[in-house]
Design a protein around this motif. Structure first.
Motif, PDB file in Angstrom:
ATOM      1  N   HIS A  92       0.833  -1.208   0.000  1.00 31.43           N
ATOM      2  CA  HIS A  92       0.000   0.000   0.000  1.00 31.43           C
ATOM      3  C   HIS A  92       0.869   1.260   0.000  1.00 31.43           C
ATOM      4  CE1 HIS A  92      -4.029  -1.562   0.131  1.00 31.43           C
ATOM      5  NE2 HIS A  92      -3.747  -2.371   1.134  1.00 31.43           N
ATOM      6  N   GLY A  93       2.026   1.200   0.636  1.00 32.73           N
ATOM      7  CA  GLY A  93       2.936   2.341   0.595  1.00 32.73           C
ATOM      8  C   GLY A  93       3.397   2.640  -0.819  1.00 32.73           C
ATOM      9  N   CYS A  94       3.703   1.604  -1.573  1.00 31.90           N
ATOM     10  CA  CYS A  94       4.097   1.793  -2.977  1.00 31.90           C
ATOM     11  C   CYS A  94       2.959   2.414  -3.779  1.00 31.90           C
ATOM     12  CB  CYS A  94       4.503   0.458  -3.591  1.00 31.90           C
ATOM     13  SG  CYS A  94       6.096  -0.190  -3.036  1.00 31.90           S
ATOM     14  N   LEU A  95       1.726   1.958  -3.541  1.00 28.74           N
ATOM     15  CA  LEU A  95       0.581   2.507  -4.268  1.00 28.74           C
ATOM     16  C   LEU A  95       0.381   3.985  -3.939  1.00 28.74           C
ATOM     17  CD1 LEU A  95      -1.925  -0.471  -3.850  1.00 28.74           C
ATOM     18  CD2 LEU A  95      -0.733   0.206  -5.939  1.00 28.74           C
ATOM     19  N   LEU A  96       0.601   4.376  -2.690  1.00 30.57           N
ATOM     20  CA  LEU A  96       0.468   5.790  -2.319  1.00 30.57           C
ATOM     21  C   LEU A  96       1.594   6.629  -2.905  1.00 30.57           C
ATOM     22  CD1 LEU A  96      -0.599   5.368   1.418  1.00 30.57           C
ATOM     23  CD2 LEU A  96      -2.002   6.382  -0.392  1.00 30.57           C
ATOM     24  N   ALA A  97       2.801   6.054  -2.967  1.00 36.67           N
ATOM     25  CA  ALA A  97       3.956   6.806  -3.464  1.00 36.67           C
ATOM     26  C   ALA A  97       4.066   6.805  -4.983  1.00 36.67           C
ATOM     27  CB  ALA A  97       5.237   6.220  -2.864  1.00 36.67           C
ATOM     28  N   GLY A  98       3.191   6.054  -5.661  1.00 33.63           N
ATOM     29  CA  GLY A  98       3.263   5.988  -7.118  1.00 33.63           C
ATOM     30  C   GLY A  98       4.409   5.141  -7.630  1.00 33.63           C
ATOM     31  N   VAL A  99       4.875   4.207  -6.805  1.00 31.97           N
ATOM     32  CA  VAL A  99       5.994   3.344  -7.170  1.00 31.97           C
ATOM     33  C   VAL A  99       5.456   2.022  -7.715  1.00 31.97           C
ATOM     34  CG1 VAL A  99       7.968   2.042  -6.262  1.00 31.97           C
ATOM     35  CG2 VAL A  99       7.540   4.387  -5.481  1.00 31.97           C
ATOM     36  N   GLU A 100       5.859   1.680  -8.934  1.00 38.46           N
ATOM     37  CA  GLU A 100       5.451   0.412  -9.520  1.00 38.46           C
ATOM     38  C   GLU A 100       6.119  -0.739  -8.768  1.00 38.46           C
ATOM     39  OE1 GLU A 100       6.372   0.458 -13.674  1.00 38.46           O
ATOM     40  OE2 GLU A 100       5.258   2.309 -14.049  1.00 38.46           O
ATOM     41  N   MET A 101       5.392  -1.848  -8.638  1.00 39.69           N
ATOM     42  CA  MET A 101       5.904  -2.991  -7.885  1.00 39.69           C
ATOM     43  C   MET A 101       6.159  -4.181  -8.792  1.00 39.69           C
ATOM     44  SD  MET A 101       3.344  -2.903  -4.610  1.00 39.69           S
ATOM     45  CE  MET A 101       1.988  -2.189  -5.548  1.00 39.69           C
ATOM     46  N   VAL A 102       7.336  -4.783  -8.647  1.00 42.58           N
ATOM     47  CA  VAL A 102       7.629  -6.079  -9.245  1.00 42.58           C
ATOM     48  C   VAL A 102       7.540  -7.081  -8.103  1.00 42.58           C
ATOM     49  CG1 VAL A 102       9.266  -7.453 -10.575  1.00 42.58           C
ATOM     50  CG2 VAL A 102       9.209  -4.958 -10.849  1.00 42.58           C
ATOM     51  N   LEU A 103       6.524  -7.913  -8.111  1.00 45.74           N
ATOM     52  CA  LEU A 103       6.282  -8.839  -7.007  1.00 45.74           C
ATOM     53  C   LEU A 103       6.972 -10.160  -7.305  1.00 45.74           C
ATOM     54  CD1 LEU A 103       2.542  -7.984  -6.319  1.00 45.74           C
ATOM     55  CD2 LEU A 103       4.565  -7.151  -5.136  1.00 45.74           C
ATOM     56  N   LEU A 104       7.973 -10.491  -6.488  1.00 42.94           N
ATOM     57  CA  LEU A 104       8.831 -11.648  -6.733  1.00 42.94           C
ATOM     58  C   LEU A 104       8.430 -12.839  -5.869  1.00 42.94           C
ATOM     59  CD1 LEU A 104      12.263  -9.778  -6.780  1.00 42.94           C
ATOM     60  CD2 LEU A 104      10.970 -10.589  -8.766  1.00 42.94           C
ATOM     61  N   ASN A 105       8.509 -14.005  -6.449  1.00 40.03           N
ATOM     62  CA  ASN A 105       8.180 -15.257  -5.776  1.00 40.03           C
ATOM     63  C   ASN A 105       9.328 -15.654  -4.847  1.00 40.03           C
ATOM     64  OD1 ASN A 105       7.657 -17.979  -5.125  1.00 40.03           O
ATOM     65  ND2 ASN A 105       6.613 -18.326  -7.078  1.00 40.03           N
ATOM     66  N   VAL A 106       9.040 -15.833  -3.569  1.00 38.70           N
ATOM     67  CA  VAL A 106      10.099 -16.148  -2.608  1.00 38.70           C
ATOM     68  C   VAL A 106      10.678 -17.538  -2.813  1.00 38.70           C
ATOM     69  CG1 VAL A 106       9.185 -14.615  -0.828  1.00 38.70           C
ATOM     70  CG2 VAL A 106       8.437 -17.002  -0.886  1.00 38.70           C
ATOM     71  N   ARG A 107      10.050 -18.360  -3.636  1.00 41.20           N
ATOM     72  CA  ARG A 107      10.539 -19.713  -3.857  1.00 41.20           C
ATOM     73  C   ARG A 107      11.572 -19.781  -4.988  1.00 41.20           C
ATOM     74  NH1 ARG A 107       5.430 -23.666  -4.065  1.00 41.20           N
ATOM     75  NH2 ARG A 107       7.065 -25.232  -3.759  1.00 41.20           N
ATOM     76  N   LEU A 108      11.846 -18.664  -5.621  1.00 42.00           N
ATOM     77  CA  LEU A 108      12.810 -18.652  -6.718  1.00 42.00           C
ATOM     78  C   LEU A 108      14.239 -18.665  -6.189  1.00 42.00           C
ATOM     79  CD1 LEU A 108      11.178 -16.007  -9.100  1.00 42.00           C
ATOM     80  CD2 LEU A 108      10.945 -18.497  -9.172  1.00 42.00           C
ATOM     81  N   THR A 109      15.138 -19.127  -7.038  1.00 42.40           N
ATOM     82  CA  THR A 109      16.557 -19.110  -6.689  1.00 42.40           C
ATOM     83  C   THR A 109      17.124 -17.715  -6.921  1.00 42.40           C
ATOM     84  OG1 THR A 109      17.263 -19.687  -8.933  1.00 42.40           O
ATOM     85  CG2 THR A 109      16.780 -21.512  -7.418  1.00 42.40           C
ATOM     86  N   ALA A 110      18.350 -17.486  -6.433  1.00 47.61           N
ATOM     87  CA  ALA A 110      19.024 -16.202  -6.642  1.00 47.61           C
ATOM     88  C   ALA A 110      19.180 -15.917  -8.129  1.00 47.61           C
ATOM     89  CB  ALA A 110      20.390 -16.207  -5.945  1.00 47.61           C
TER      90      ALA A 110
END
Length: 489
Positions: A68-86
């Motif tokens: 919600h902070g990103c939405l208020l600040a106008g920052v686009e979000m890349v939502l990453l899967n925590v199960r992925l490798t480095a």
């Protein structure tokens, strides 16, 4: 113009419960204040309106507030899967051109391949909150989120989801399911999945409560439902089965106040639906994808009993047709259009339009019955759906092909009682030398998320191919079925 969801909701119903997590409940006014603090910290981290932040973390109040902070600040979000490798995370960060990675502390070991600045959540939380003017409204095509879905080429695609996409999806959902005072949604889904994010979006648009848990827990889910504290939840087939088992074991009853269990992420066995009927659990199958910002068709409660196995009818703003269908019962590819459909992709796939002649080609096969209800026959012929996670064989094959002793690799789905399906790999070696399956497993684990690692490695002399030299996955699935029978004996 679309008003900033949380800003508008906090002004309309500031005292209403918004988010409950581990014994604490925030009102919408309190959620707004915390999100504004996070928006100020994003400014302190150097992010401005239009910047792109990658978020890597689990399901928690902290991550929900940060979203919600990103939405208020106008920052686009890349939502990453925590199960992925480095390595996988590094690819997605680079492809999305993320300006900053913010990760929960337990994810720090996965950030070694990050090619942008990175902050742990602990470090982020200690930043001073700079003054920030919240983004009060969005244009329809304003990008809010980017979520990666595996592509048939083996390279994940970054799906761009806009304010218009998410809003249309949320409005369509409530027109289908209805809204009542006191509604609350049980949230045990990953926040980085479209299903998890859409629950947050719907709640703030409707002014309802989200009861958030770190992960799925059958006992706690049955307790929340049985107590009457929640009116709906989302699940995939594997978690639905665990919930059914818990209700059957405990003898709990389902109160009438619980109206909706949305079951997505792949087909639900009819046996599960029949068990749900017996205990009074209202399971509504739904069909959607990352490119459609969650649901595009959902079975309504009134039709749940007479249309078992159907994904329902297209939601209010959705239009679905079956390509080449001659009439009811005629199967073909499912095509989708509507304001909930993505505007396109980012990164290496940005030049590829999402639509063809105005329609999204899902790659899924289905049909409409004589009453206009959608039935999904197959979830992409190559796709493996394992516990709600989408796995594309080509991505695994690409990793296996990089092994010096592997000449060819073919991957397909193999049935699994726990997860629904798991990957099975068929290997043709470069020579007569013997390969140890455990070595291949280790090789894959270093490069793939755990759920993508094949559970069976079988060595064959020739890969089955057709006259056009294309891999015949149908034959691999037959071999995998034989392998599964052998595993069980």
């Amino acid at each position: 113009m679309i008003p900033n969801w949380l800003m508008k909701r906090a002004s309309l119903s500031p005292e209403a419960p918004a988010l409950s997590f581990e014994g604490e409940t925030l009102s919408y006014a309190e959620l707004y204040d915390r999100a504004m603090d996070h928006a100020g910290k994003l400014r302190a981290a150097g992010l401005h309106a239009g910047s792109r932040a990658a978020l890597l973390g689990g399901t928690s109040a902290e991550m929900a507030v940060l979203i919600h902070g990103c939405l208020l600040a106008g920052v686009e979000m890349v939502l990453l899967n925590v199960r992925l490798t480095a390595e996988e995370i590094g690819y997605q960060l680079g492809d999305a051109a993320a300006d900053l990675l913010i990760c929960e502390d337990f994810c720090i070991p996965q950030t070694g391949s990050a090619n942008c600045g990175a902050l742990s959540y602990s470090d982020f939380s200690r930043l001073p909150a700079h003054p920030v003017e919240p983004e009060r409204e969005w244009q329809d095509d304003r990008t809010l989120t980017i979520m990666y879905t595996s592509g048939t080429t083996g390279f994940p695609k970054g799906v761009r989801q806009t304010a218009g996409n998410h809003t249309a999806s949320a409005v369509s959902a409530v027109l289908n399911s209805g809204l009542r005072d006191g509604d609350a949604w049980l949230h045990m889904m990953p926040l980085f999945h479209i299903s998890g994010f859409s629950i947050l979006a719907r709640a703030v648009l409707y002014g309802t409560e989200v009861r958030l848990f770190r992960k799925f827990d059958a006992y706690l889910a049955a307790e929340e439902i049985g107590s009457g504290r929640v009116s709906g939840m989302s699940a995939v087939a594997v978690t639905l089965e665990r919930l059914l088992t818990e209700f059957e074991r405990s003898g709990r009853t389902v109160p009438e106040t619980f109206r909706t269990l949305l079951a997505g992420g792949g087909p639900v066995p009819v046996n599960y639906l029949e068990r749900a009927q017996r205990i009074g659990l209202p399971v509504l199958q739904t069909y959607g994808m990352t490119e459609t910002s969650s649901q595009t068709a959902t079975l309504s409660a009134g039709d749940a009993l007479r249309k078992i196995g159907s994904a329902g009818k297209p939601l209010f703003f959705s239009d679905i047709r079956i390509e080449g269908a001659a009439g009811p019962g005629s199967r073909g590819e499912i095509l989708i259009r509507g304001p909930h459909v993505t505007k396109g992709y980012v990164g290496r796939h940005s030049g590829k339009g999402a639509l063809q002649d105005g329609w999204l080609h899902s790659g899924d096969i289905g049909y409409f019955d004589e009453d206009g209800f959608l039935f999904v026959s197959d979830r992409r012929s190559d796709l493996i759906i394992s516990g709600g996670e989408n796995i594309y064989p080509a991505e695994i094959e690409e990793v296996l092909a990089a092994h010096p002793a592997v000449k060819e690799a073919g991957v397909c789905a193999m049935r699994d009682e726990k997860w629904g399906a798991v990957p099975a790999a068929f290997i043709k070696t470069t020579g007569p030398q013997q390969l140890d399956p455990e070595d291949l497993e280790i090789f894959c684990r270093e490069r793939l998320a755990a759920y993508k690692v094949p559970k069976v490695f079988r060595f064959i002399e020739e890969m089955p191919r057709n006259s056009s030299n294309k891999l015949m996955r149908s034959r691999l699935r037959e071999l995998a079925a034989d392998e599964n029978v052998d595993r069980q004996h």
